[in-house]
Design a protein around this motif. Structure first.
Motif, PDB file in Angstrom:
ATOM      1  N   VAL A   1       7.974   6.305  -3.327  1.00 21.66           N
ATOM      2  CA  VAL A   1       8.277   4.877  -3.318  1.00 21.66           C
ATOM      3  C   VAL A   1       7.882   4.194  -4.630  1.00 21.66           C
ATOM      4  CG1 VAL A   1       7.714   2.897  -2.015  1.00 21.66           C
ATOM      5  CG2 VAL A   1       7.600   4.883  -0.660  1.00 21.66           C
ATOM      6  N   LEU A   2       8.986   3.531  -5.182  1.00 20.38           N
ATOM      7  CA  LEU A   2       8.838   2.814  -6.213  1.00 20.38           C
ATOM      8  C   LEU A   2       8.434   1.326  -6.433  1.00 20.38           C
ATOM      9  CD1 LEU A   2      12.516   4.118  -7.841  1.00 20.38           C
ATOM     10  CD2 LEU A   2      10.147   4.740  -8.453  1.00 20.38           C
ATOM     11  N   SER A   3       8.877   0.798  -5.265  1.00 21.89           N
ATOM     12  CA  SER A   3       8.491  -0.757  -5.256  1.00 21.89           C
ATOM     13  C   SER A   3       7.965  -1.033  -3.921  1.00 21.89           C
ATOM     14  CB  SER A   3       9.724  -1.577  -5.595  1.00 21.89           C
ATOM     15  OG  SER A   3      10.770  -1.452  -4.613  1.00 21.89           O
TER      16      SER A   3
ATOM     17  N   LYS B   1       7.951   6.049   8.254  1.00 19.09           N
ATOM     18  CA  LYS B   1       7.369   6.061   9.483  1.00 19.09           C
ATOM     19  C   LYS B   1       5.998   4.960   9.563  1.00 19.09           C
ATOM     20  CE  LYS B   1       7.705  10.949  10.170  1.00 19.09           C
ATOM     21  NZ  LYS B   1       7.156  12.430   9.945  1.00 19.09           N
ATOM     22  N   VAL B   2       5.316   4.719   8.816  1.00 18.03           N
ATOM     23  CA  VAL B   2       4.469   3.547   8.812  1.00 18.03           C
ATOM     24  C   VAL B   2       5.078   2.173   9.019  1.00 18.03           C
ATOM     25  CG1 VAL B   2       2.565   2.353   7.299  1.00 18.03           C
ATOM     26  CG2 VAL B   2       2.746   4.859   6.965  1.00 18.03           C
ATOM     27  N   VAL B   3       6.172   1.895   8.252  1.00 17.38           N
ATOM     28  CA  VAL B   3       6.817   0.677   8.265  1.00 17.38           C
ATOM     29  C   VAL B   3       7.357   0.306   9.902  1.00 17.38           C
ATOM     30  CG1 VAL B   3       8.844  -0.731   7.727  1.00 17.38           C
ATOM     31  CG2 VAL B   3       7.578   0.282   6.090  1.00 17.38           C
ATOM     32  N   GLU B   4       7.816   1.313  10.435  1.00 16.37           N
ATOM     33  CA  GLU B   4       8.519   1.272  11.725  1.00 16.37           C
ATOM     34  C   GLU B   4       7.348   1.095  12.743  1.00 16.37           C
ATOM     35  OE1 GLU B   4      11.553   4.127  11.901  1.00 16.37           O
ATOM     36  OE2 GLU B   4      13.001   2.895  10.564  1.00 16.37           O
ATOM     37  N   LYS B   5       6.248   1.964  12.411  1.00 17.54           N
ATOM     38  CA  LYS B   5       5.168   1.871  13.260  1.00 17.54           C
ATOM     39  C   LYS B   5       4.379   0.355  13.567  1.00 17.54           C
ATOM     40  CE  LYS B   5       0.846   3.863  14.716  1.00 17.54           C
ATOM     41  NZ  LYS B   5      -0.376   4.900  14.409  1.00 17.54           N
TER      42      LYS B   5
ATOM     43  N   GLU C   1       0.791  -1.115  -0.013  1.00 19.08           N
ATOM     44  CA  GLU C   1      -0.119  -0.082   0.009  1.00 19.08           C
ATOM     45  C   GLU C   1       0.985   1.221   0.117  1.00 19.08           C
ATOM     46  OE1 GLU C   1       0.637  -1.063   4.340  1.00 19.08           O
ATOM     47  OE2 GLU C   1       0.349  -2.278   2.560  1.00 19.08           O
ATOM     48  N   LEU C   2       2.004   1.156   0.228  1.00 18.22           N
ATOM     49  CA  LEU C   2       2.940   2.338   0.327  1.00 18.22           C
ATOM     50  C   LEU C   2       3.619   2.740  -0.932  1.00 18.22           C
ATOM     51  CD1 LEU C   2       4.839   1.726   3.764  1.00 18.22           C
ATOM     52  CD2 LEU C   2       2.780   2.991   3.129  1.00 18.22           C
ATOM     53  N   VAL C   3       3.417   1.841  -2.198  1.00 18.90           N
ATOM     54  CA  VAL C   3       3.990   2.206  -3.390  1.00 18.90           C
ATOM     55  C   VAL C   3       3.305   3.435  -3.902  1.00 18.90           C
ATOM     56  CG1 VAL C   3       4.103   1.482  -5.734  1.00 18.90           C
ATOM     57  CG2 VAL C   3       4.504  -0.170  -3.935  1.00 18.90           C
ATOM     58  N   GLY C   4       4.082   4.606  -4.298  1.00 17.45           N
ATOM     59  CA  GLY C   4       3.511   5.912  -4.846  1.00 17.45           C
ATOM     60  C   GLY C   4       3.211   6.967  -3.686  1.00 17.45           C
ATOM     61  N   LYS C   5       3.770   6.383  -2.564  1.00 17.44           N
ATOM     62  CA  LYS C   5       3.552   7.233  -1.462  1.00 17.44           C
ATOM     63  C   LYS C   5       5.007   7.896  -0.990  1.00 17.44           C
ATOM     64  CE  LYS C   5      -0.615   5.946  -0.056  1.00 17.44           C
ATOM     65  NZ  LYS C   5      -1.759   6.778  -0.484  1.00 17.44           N
TER      66      LYS C   5
END
Length: 83
Positions: free
Chosen positions: A76-78, A36-40, A25-29
């Protein structure tokens, strides 16, 4: 979720119980937002942002790392995944 030590996180990772392991869901963000999202969402990992100018990346696998590849605009590319 809080883990007492790196060893506990590593054990959980090896046995597939360390929490989320990929973030499609983070591709393109934005890269900073993604970090921050990943570490949370998985406190057992540290996210690294890889910009186009970075060289000399190792290809070893680490349960405690998520690499986030971004473009010049910091998008984010991938799909960020543990490794």
């Amino acid at each position: 979720m809080y883990f007492a030590s790196f060893n506990q996180c590593y054990y959980l990772c090896l046995h597939g119980r360390a929490g989320k392991s990929s973030w499609p869901e983070l591709v393109g963000k934005n890269g900073d937002f993604a970090k921050k999202v990943v570490e949370k969402e998985n406190p057992c990992v540290r996210a690294e942002i890889l910009t186009p100018d970075i060289t000399g990346i190792t290809w070893d696998f680490k349960c405690s790392r998520v690499r986030i590849s971004v473009d010049e605009d910091y998008t984010v590319l991938s799909v960020p995944v543990i490794g």
